[in-house]
Design a protein around this motif. Sequence first.
Motif, PDB file in Angstrom:
ATOM      1  N   LYS A 298      37.748  41.314  47.603  1.00  0.00           N
ATOM      2  CA  LYS A 298      37.288  40.670  46.372  1.00  0.00           C
ATOM      3  C   LYS A 298      35.600  41.339  46.709  1.00  0.00           C
ATOM      4  O   LYS A 298      35.208  41.369  47.711  1.00  0.00           O
TER       5      LYS A 298
ATOM      6  N   LYS B  34      32.748  37.799  43.982  1.00  0.00           N
ATOM      7  CA  LYS B  34      34.038  37.585  43.693  1.00  0.00           C
ATOM      8  C   LYS B  34      34.418  37.512  42.144  1.00  0.00           C
ATOM      9  O   LYS B  34      35.737  37.174  41.802  1.00  0.00           O
ATOM     10  N   HIS B  35      33.786  38.655  41.426  1.00  0.00           N
ATOM     11  CA  HIS B  35      34.590  38.862  40.165  1.00  0.00           C
ATOM     12  C   HIS B  35      35.106  40.202  39.977  1.00  0.00           C
ATOM     13  O   HIS B  35      35.515  40.281  38.913  1.00  0.00           O
TER      14      HIS B  35
ATOM     15  N   ARG C 294      38.264  42.634  41.889  1.00  0.00           N
ATOM     16  CA  ARG C 294      39.347  42.611  42.944  1.00  0.00           C
ATOM     17  C   ARG C 294      39.739  44.079  42.811  1.00  0.00           C
ATOM     18  O   ARG C 294      39.984  44.585  41.924  1.00  0.00           O
TER      19      ARG C 294
ATOM     20  N   ASN D 130      37.515  54.334  35.242  1.00  0.00           N
ATOM     21  CA  ASN D 130      36.587  55.394  35.281  1.00  0.00           C
ATOM     22  C   ASN D 130      35.144  55.116  35.664  1.00  0.00           C
ATOM     23  O   ASN D 130      34.486  55.900  36.290  1.00  0.00           O
ATOM     24  N   GLU D 131      34.826  53.971  35.573  1.00  0.00           N
ATOM     25  CA  GLU D 131      33.614  53.553  35.783  1.00  0.00           C
ATOM     26  C   GLU D 131      33.280  53.119  37.073  1.00  0.00           C
ATOM     27  O   GLU D 131      32.033  53.290  37.606  1.00  0.00           O
TER      28      GLU D 131
ATOM     29  N   LYS E 203      35.113  54.456  39.307  1.00  0.00           N
ATOM     30  CA  LYS E 203      35.787  55.632  40.305  1.00  0.00           C
ATOM     31  C   LYS E 203      34.567  56.218  41.570  1.00  0.00           C
ATOM     32  O   LYS E 203      35.208  56.257  42.429  1.00  0.00           O
TER      33      LYS E 203
ATOM     34  N   VAL F  43      43.182  46.897  39.504  1.00  0.00           N
ATOM     35  CA  VAL F  43      41.690  46.568  39.876  1.00  0.00           C
ATOM     36  C   VAL F  43      41.612  45.518  38.792  1.00  0.00           C
ATOM     37  O   VAL F  43      42.148  45.566  37.410  1.00  0.00           O
ATOM     38  N   VAL F  44      40.894  44.342  39.197  1.00  0.00           N
ATOM     39  CA  VAL F  44      40.348  43.445  38.201  1.00  0.00           C
ATOM     40  C   VAL F  44      38.780  43.551  38.162  1.00  0.00           C
ATOM     41  O   VAL F  44      38.106  43.358  38.998  1.00  0.00           O
ATOM     42  N   LEU F  45      38.250  43.826  36.984  1.00  0.00           N
ATOM     43  CA  LEU F  45      36.895  44.035  36.898  1.00  0.00           C
ATOM     44  C   LEU F  45      36.203  42.965  36.079  1.00  0.00           C
ATOM     45  O   LEU F  45      36.753  42.477  34.908  1.00  0.00           O
TER      46      LEU F  45
END
Lengths: 843, 508
Positions: free
Chosen positions: A579, A583-584, A586, A658-659, A661, A692-694
Motif C-alpha cells: 500500500k 493507504k489509498h 495498492r 499509464n499515469e 507507469k 493496481v488499485v488507485l
Amino acid sequence: MVKFTAEELRKIMDLKHNIRNMSVIAHVDHGKSTLTDSLVAAAGIIAQEVAGDVRMTDTRQDEAERGITIKSTGISLYYEMTDESLKNYKGERVGNEYLINLIDSPGHVDFSSEVTAALRITDGALVVVDCVEGVCVQTETVLRQALGERIRPVLTVNKMDRCFLELQVDGEEAYQTFQRVIENANVIMATYEDVLLGDVQVYPEKGTVAFSAGLHGWAFTLTNFAKMYAAKFGVDEAKMMERLWGENYFDPATKKWTTKSTGSPTCKRGFVQFCYEPIRQIISTCMNDQKDKLWPMLQKLGVTMKSDEKDLIGKALMKRVMQTWLPASSALLEMMIFHLPSPAKAQRYRVENLYEGPLDDIYANAIRNCDPEGPLMLYVSKMIPASDKGRFFAFGRVFSGKVSTGLKVRIMGPNYVPGQKKDLYVKSVQRTVIWMGKKQESVEDVPCGNTVAMVGLDQFITKNATLTNEKETDAHPIRAMKFSVSPVVRVAVQCKVASDLPKLVEGLKRLAKSDPMVVCTIEESGEHIVAGAGELHLEICLKDLQEDFMGGAEIIVSDPVVSFRETVLEKSCRTVMSKSPNKHNRLYMEARPMEEGLAEAIDDGRIGPRDDPKARSKILSEEFGWDKDLAKKIWCFGPETTGPNMVVDMCKGVQYLNEIKDSVVAGFQWASKEGAVAEENMRAICFEVCDVVLHADAIHRGGGQIIPTARRAIYAAQLTAKPRLLEPVYLVEIQAPEQALGGIYGVLNQKRGHVFEEMQRPGTPLYNIKAYLPVIESFGFSSTLRAATSGQAFPQCVFDHWDMMSSDPLEPGSQAGQLVSDIRKRKGLKEQMTPLSEFEDKL
Amino acid sequence: MDFELNYEISRTVDYLRAGNFTRVALQFPDELLKDSPRVAKALRSELGAGVRLFVMADAAYGSCCVDEIGASHVDAECVVHYGHACMSPTSTLPAMFVFGKASIDIKDCADLIGHCLSSTNKPILVLYGLEYSHALMHLKAVVAESLVLSHSNWGPMVKYSDVIGSVINPSQDCTTEKDQIRSLNGSITNAGFTSGRDEKKILKFGNGRRMENGTCFELGGLTWSIPSDHKIEDYLLFWIGPENSAFTNVVLTFNNCEIIRYDADERRLLEDTSCQRRILKRRYYLVEKAKDANIVGILVGTLGCAGYLSIIQQMKELIKGAGKKSYTLVMGRPNSAKLANFPECDVFVYVSCAQTALLDSKEFLAPIITPFEAALAFGRGRQWTGEYVLNFHDLMVSSGPEAVSGTKEARFSFIKGGYMEDIQPEENGEHEERSLALAETTEKALNLQSQHPNTIMFKGAARSGSEFFAARSYQGLNRQYENLAPQSYVIGRSGRASGYADEKMQEK
C-alpha cells in the motif's frame, strides 16, 4: 644508429598506400615482444646483434622483470622494399618506401583490453603461435576480437628454434605439427568469417604464413624459398610455392614431383626437402662448429658474412648466420606489406564497423576513402603516460583528414549524443607526436591512415574519444570498443593518512585514464573501488596507482571483493500487495525468473529498451516462448534502464494505469539496483504488475505515493519468489603436462571448481583443461596451482557467466546466508535482512 | 528530581519579568509535552494574569530549533524552549532555553576523566550535552579535588567548555555575520568573525575563530578556546551525554580528533566512533553523487535559524554557477513520500540547523546533502580534505567571494568512473559567436531526439524540470476527437481505502 629521420617518416605518412598499421597478437609467452624486436631491429633503432634480448616494446620496469608485456606499445618502422621483391605486388603503391606502424600487445588475458585498444587502430594483425604449444585459449580470443574488428590476420609459426635445438624432431613430424597449428588457426578464422573481409584463412603456399624464430631473429615465408628454387628448377615462383607445401613430394633420386609419397627413402615432402632440411643442416653445422663445411654452404646460398662475424662460434654463430640468411624483418615485413591491407584499402570495409552515424554522410565517405582532405576523424584508443608525471598522451588513429599541432578539435566522449552538448569539449592539440622506438618525435601534422599521439587533450579524455574538426558539429562519433573481459574483481582502497585523500582522488583519476579496462568508482558506503579484469591486472593497477600516480603515498587495499547478483528461483508463491503511504493506492505484483538465455540476450543488447517493439516481440515469442501480446507490454528494463530485469504489465482494464507507469518504473530502477537481499544488483527477474488499485484523485496517486510503494512491492515479490544469489564464474583454461593433472584436479576441487573438458593436444604431451571456477575462490588460485604442480600449469581466467548458488540466502546458517551477512556488514547495512512484512501489506 | 528545579521556573519568571513580555510561547518537544500543563500552571501562578502563556508542540521542523513561525501565529513576544536545543541563533524573537537537568554520577564521571588522563598524553577537553550543564561546576570541583589528591600536576590538562548562555536574542540584521549573544550574567560578547573572509582558515578550524588569545570554538551551544599554538587535534575530546545528534555533530566536525564518550545513564566510557566515521564516508559518497546532479532541490528545513534566507540565496547562486538548475521547496520535515513527488531532482540540499542537517536514509529516492557538502560538490575545483562543517553560519562566512580556480580540467565522476562534462555557467557559452546563435538554435530544433526518454528520466540526464516532464511517458489526458459520443457511465468503487465495498464482497 637511427637510419631514418622524422622528416623521412613524415613524408611516407602521406602515401596512404604505403602504410601498414598492424598489431602483434598472441597467447601469452608465444614470443610477440621478442619477435617485434627483430622487426624493430630492421628499422635500425636497435642493433641487429642484440635483437631478441632487449624487448624493445617492454618499456616498463615491471614488464622487464616479469617477462610479460602489460601495456601495448606502438612503434613506427620504416622499410624499403627492393624493386625486385615488389614486382609481384599487384596492389597500389607509390615508390618502394613503406611505413609500418606496429603495436605490440600483451598476451595475458587480464590485459586483453589493451589488445582491443590496439586492434581498433590497426588494419592487420600478425598472429604469433608457438609451434610447440599450438593455438591456445588466448590465441582464439584475440583472433575472434581481431576478426570482429575486421582486422585481416597473417600467421607466424614462432619458436622454430625449439624444433631444431630442443626437440630435434624430424622434418615430416615438424611439418605435421605446423600443419596442425595452421589448421587450428584456420578453423577459428573460418568460424568468424565476414563477407566483406573475404577469406581470412591463412595458407603457407600463398605466403600468408611465416615461420620464425624470434629469439634468434630469423624467419621465412615460402616465398623466400620459392624465389630461391624457382630459378634453379626453372619454374614459376607461384608454382614453386605451391609445391613447397601440402601433398607434394620430391625425390632427388628421380628428380620428380609426386602428389603422394612414393615410399622410397629419398622421397620427401617438398617443404621438408627444400625448407626444413637446409635450415636444419645449417643450424647443426653451426652448432657443431664445422666451419669448414659451413662456408661453402653459405656461399652456395649467397650469404656473405663479415670477417669479424666469422670468429663467432656455437649459438652466436648460428644466430648470426641465420639472421643474415633469413632475416626475420624482411620475411615478416614483406609478408605484411604483401598481404595486409593499407589503410586506404582497409577503411573501405571497416567504415561500417567504425562509424556510428549514417554511412553516406561526408564523414563516412571520408573514412571510407581515407581522405586526407576530408574532415578530421580520429579515434583515441588509449592514453599513454608521458614522462612528466600525471600527464598523458592521447594515442589513436587518424581515419580521415589531418591532425596538426595547434588544431582546435571537438572531443566527443563515449557518452556523446549528436546534437547535444553532453560529453563534448572543444580544445586545441598542443603537439602531435610520433613514436620512433623509445623516443618521441614531434611532427607538424599527421595525415589519415596513421597512428598518432597528441599532447594537451588528456584532461578531457578518460579512456577513449572521437576527435573531429571544431566546426564539424554534425559528425557522429566512432563506435566505442567492445571488450572481451569485464572488470569483475574489485578492491576498496583508502589512504593511510586521511589528509592524502586529494592525492588518492587524483591518482584514481589518472589510473582510470591509463588503462582501458580498469574502473574507478565509489561505493554507496563512500569507499573508493578499483575494479579490474583479474588478480594480476589489479595488482599492476594498484602498483601504478601508488607509485606513479600518488607519488608513493601509502594506501590500504582491502581484500578482493566480488559483486554478486540477486535473482529468484521460482515464481512468487503468492501475489504480494503493497500500500502507498496514504493507504489509498495498492500495487499487486509477482516476480518470476526469466527464461534461460533471456538475461544474456539483454546483456548482449539483442533485446533492449530501444528495440522496435515488433522485432522484440518476435525474438521473445520465437526464442523464449513469450506470448506475442505480452511481449508488447514490457514497461522497462533495469537497472540503469538497460539491465537484465524487467517489469511487465499484466493488468486488465485498470484505469489511470499509464499515469503511474513512470512512477513504477522509477521505483523499479531503484529497487533493481539494490535488491532486497544484500543490496546487490538484481538479475534475470521479471516482475509482473498483476493489479493496481488507485485513488481517484490524481494528487493522491502521484510519484510520492507510487515510487516508494513500487519499490516495496518489488522487494516483497522478490522475497516471496525464493531469492537466490548469483556468483560470477570464471572459465579457466589450463595447459599442463600429464603428470601435473592430479595437482590441477586437487586444487580445482578445493576451490569449488569443476572441470568440464579435458583434452590432449594432438602431437604433444600437453593437456588442455577447461573448468569453471567461482571468481570468489580464484584469489590466489594461480599461485596455489603453481605450487601444486611445481610450476607446470598455467591458468588463464576469463569471466564467463553468473552461476546460481543453490543454498537459500534467507536461511541464516547457509553458505549464501553467510555471504549475505558478510556483504551487508561490509556495506554497513543492518545485519538482519529487512523482513518481508516490512514490504508487504495486508488488506 | 524536583519539578520546579528541573524546569527552572523561577529563572524563567525572572527572565520574563525582566523582559516585560506579555505574550509568551512555551515550546515543548514531544517527550516533554506531558509536563506542559504543570509548567504552564506553575508559571502562571508566579506571573499572574498579565502574561499570556501559549504551549507549542509538534514543531514543523526539528524540535531542537526555536519555532518562530509557530510563535508568531500567537503573536508571542518571546519563546521559552524546553528540552534538547541546538542553540541556533533566532531571527526575530528572543528565546530562553531550559535544557532540563539530566542526572549524572559526578564521582564516577570524574574518576573516568582521571582514568583517561592517566592513559593518554593529550590534554582533555570536556564537552557535554546541554542537559548536563547544570552539573559542570560540581564536576570541575570534583575533578580538581581528585587531581590534587593524587598529587599529579595534570590540573591544567583538563579544559572545560562553557555554555554560551541560555538566552538568545535575535540577530539585528540577519545578513551580517554578527550574532549577538547575551550570556547569563548580562555581559555581551560580540562574536564577530575576526578572520571573516579568509575561507581557508575558517574551514580549517571548523567552527573555530582566531582571537587575540587563541582560537575560539563554538559548537551546539558550547564555547571554548584553546591557545593559538595548539590545534584541536592535540586534544582528547571527552563527551558527556548520550549518542544523539549533538554528539554526531561533534564527531563529524572534529573528525580528526580522538573522542571518548561517557554515557551518563550507563556510566561507562565508549570509545568507538566508527559508526560516525562511517557516516562521514557515506557523506563523502553523497558529495560525489551530488556532483553528477543536474537538477538540485533546495529544501527549506528551517524558518527560524538566523540567516537561512541568505544561505538559500547563496546556494541558489552556487548551483547556478555550477550550471545546474535549482528549485526551492518548502515541505516541513522531509520524508520519502514527499521527496518522491519530485523525482526530477537528482539531489536535495537541506538547509536547516546543524543538528537536524544530516538526513540519510535508504528510503529517499535522491540523496540529501547539507549546504557545506553542496559547496564542496558544486564549487569548482574544491576538494574535500577531511574537515566538515554542519552549521551553515560558518559556511556563509567561509565562502565569501567564490574563489574561481582556473582549472580547465574536466570533472572526473567517481559514480560513473569517467570524465563528465559540466555544463559551463551560462555566461561562458553565450558570449561566443552571437552571430551564429540563431543558426545554432534552429539547427537544434530539427534534431531528432534519438535518446530514449527513459534514459533521460532515470539517469539524471534531464537539465530542468520541464525537460524531465517532457520525457515522461504519460503526458496527461489525450483529447479524443473520434468517438465523441459520451460513454455510458460506470459505477465506481465505494467504501474505504482499506478495503472497498466490492472487495469485501469478494472475500466473503
